[in-house]
Write a protein that holds these residues in place. Sequence first.
Motif, PDB file in Angstrom:
ATOM      1  N   LEU A   1       4.972 -88.708 -26.647  1.00 10.50           N
ATOM      2  CA  LEU A   1       5.370 -89.631 -28.171  1.00 10.50           C
ATOM      3  C   LEU A   1       5.204 -88.825 -29.333  1.00 10.50           C
ATOM      4  O   LEU A   1       3.848 -87.568 -29.275  1.00 10.50           O
ATOM      5  CB  LEU A   1       4.493 -90.776 -28.065  1.00 10.50           C
ATOM      6  N   LEU A   2       5.670 -88.594 -30.047  1.00 12.48           N
ATOM      7  CA  LEU A   2       5.449 -87.962 -31.079  1.00 12.48           C
ATOM      8  C   LEU A   2       4.699 -88.076 -31.580  1.00 12.48           C
ATOM      9  O   LEU A   2       3.921 -89.188 -31.963  1.00 12.48           O
ATOM     10  CB  LEU A   2       6.989 -88.320 -32.028  1.00 12.48           C
TER      11      LEU A   2
ATOM     12  N   ASN B   1       4.101 -87.691 -35.163  1.00  8.06           N
ATOM     13  CA  ASN B   1       4.317 -88.460 -36.329  1.00  8.06           C
ATOM     14  C   ASN B   1       3.971 -90.197 -36.366  1.00  8.06           C
ATOM     15  O   ASN B   1       5.125 -91.143 -36.822  1.00  8.06           O
ATOM     16  CB  ASN B   1       5.380 -87.829 -36.827  1.00  8.06           C
ATOM     17  N   ALA B   2       4.689 -90.371 -34.629  1.00  2.00           N
ATOM     18  CA  ALA B   2       4.402 -91.894 -34.759  1.00  2.00           C
ATOM     19  C   ALA B   2       3.856 -92.943 -35.090  1.00  2.00           C
ATOM     20  O   ALA B   2       3.120 -92.723 -35.965  1.00  2.00           O
ATOM     21  CB  ALA B   2       4.240 -92.259 -32.843  1.00  2.00           C
ATOM     22  N   SER B   3       4.334 -94.497 -35.558  1.00  2.00           N
ATOM     23  CA  SER B   3       3.519 -94.922 -36.299  1.00  2.00           C
ATOM     24  C   SER B   3       2.268 -95.693 -35.132  1.00  2.00           C
ATOM     25  O   SER B   3       2.175 -95.551 -34.150  1.00  2.00           O
ATOM     26  CB  SER B   3       4.141 -96.734 -36.364  1.00  2.00           C
TER      27      SER B   3
ATOM     28  N   ARG C   1       3.286 -97.727 -32.440  1.00  2.00           N
ATOM     29  CA  ARG C   1       3.741 -97.293 -31.531  1.00  2.00           C
ATOM     30  C   ARG C   1       2.700 -96.478 -30.895  1.00  2.00           C
ATOM     31  O   ARG C   1       2.770 -96.598 -29.369  1.00  2.00           O
ATOM     32  CB  ARG C   1       4.791 -95.971 -32.166  1.00  2.00           C
TER      33      ARG C   1
ATOM     34  N   ASP D   1       9.845 -91.400 -25.581  1.00  2.79           N
ATOM     35  CA  ASP D   1      10.033 -91.733 -26.830  1.00  2.79           C
ATOM     36  C   ASP D   1      11.713 -91.389 -27.489  1.00  2.79           C
ATOM     37  O   ASP D   1      12.158 -90.531 -27.236  1.00  2.79           O
ATOM     38  CB  ASP D   1       9.673 -91.155 -28.120  1.00  2.79           C
TER      39      ASP D   1
ATOM     40  N   ASP E   1      13.688 -90.794 -29.688  1.00  2.00           N
ATOM     41  CA  ASP E   1      13.641 -89.257 -30.553  1.00  2.00           C
ATOM     42  C   ASP E   1      13.632 -88.011 -29.654  1.00  2.00           C
ATOM     43  O   ASP E   1      14.480 -87.194 -29.629  1.00  2.00           O
ATOM     44  CB  ASP E   1      13.080 -89.255 -32.088  1.00  2.00           C
TER      45      ASP E   1
END
Length: 235
Positions: A98-99, A101-103, A106, A122, A124
């Motif tokens: 997962l990035l 900068n995910a919310s 998320r 993810d 992206d």
Amino acid sequence: MLADDQDLVRAGFRVILESEPGFRVVGEAPDGAAAVDAVVALRPDVVCLDVQMPGVDGLEAARRIAALPDPPAVLVLTTFDDDGALFAALEAGASGFLLKNASPERLIDAVRTVAAGDALLDPDVTRRVISRATATTAAAAHAPDPVRTPATGTGSDPATDTGAAAIAAVGLTERETEVLRLLARGLSNAEIARTLYVGEATVKTHVSNVLQKTGVRDRIQAVVWAFERGITASS
């Protein structure tokens, strides 16, 4: 459990995760070696693991954790600058990535997903992995060899031949191959169902068949299997 070399990042993730009912952060680690030791001592259900840490990095930590008896799920947290490490993270046994900068939502959903035994891609990040993997595959496929030369102008694409041979060897059906390619794009079961105009239960059956036939443990490893055989190409 949280493993990241930045105190503020760990503190932020702890606040986010412990705001969710049923979630508890049982420990933290500032590097990969400490993360492995903490997993052995604390036996968490999920480890949120940063890729770039001093000493033992996240990739090596993921490998060591995956080799433990009854290992926890590993969720790799990464940034856009980690392209070279993403595919290695999957091969190391990560349950998902997962990035950073995910919310917050998320992140919570990701932890819940891998804790339930599912794998997470993810979208992206997956697109970046696919771009890297397909570029490598294409370069290898078009390298000159004694059989396929510009002079003859004949012969099929080696990458396509390899993928087709792998599909035939494990007995994937046409629909199962479609599902595998969509998995490699990072689509969820619900998204695959909408793409193929079938029910989600049907997709789950196809995914189970893909895992069984390819001999891998989860959808993440199915994507690795496809990448290694050039099956993610649309052709």
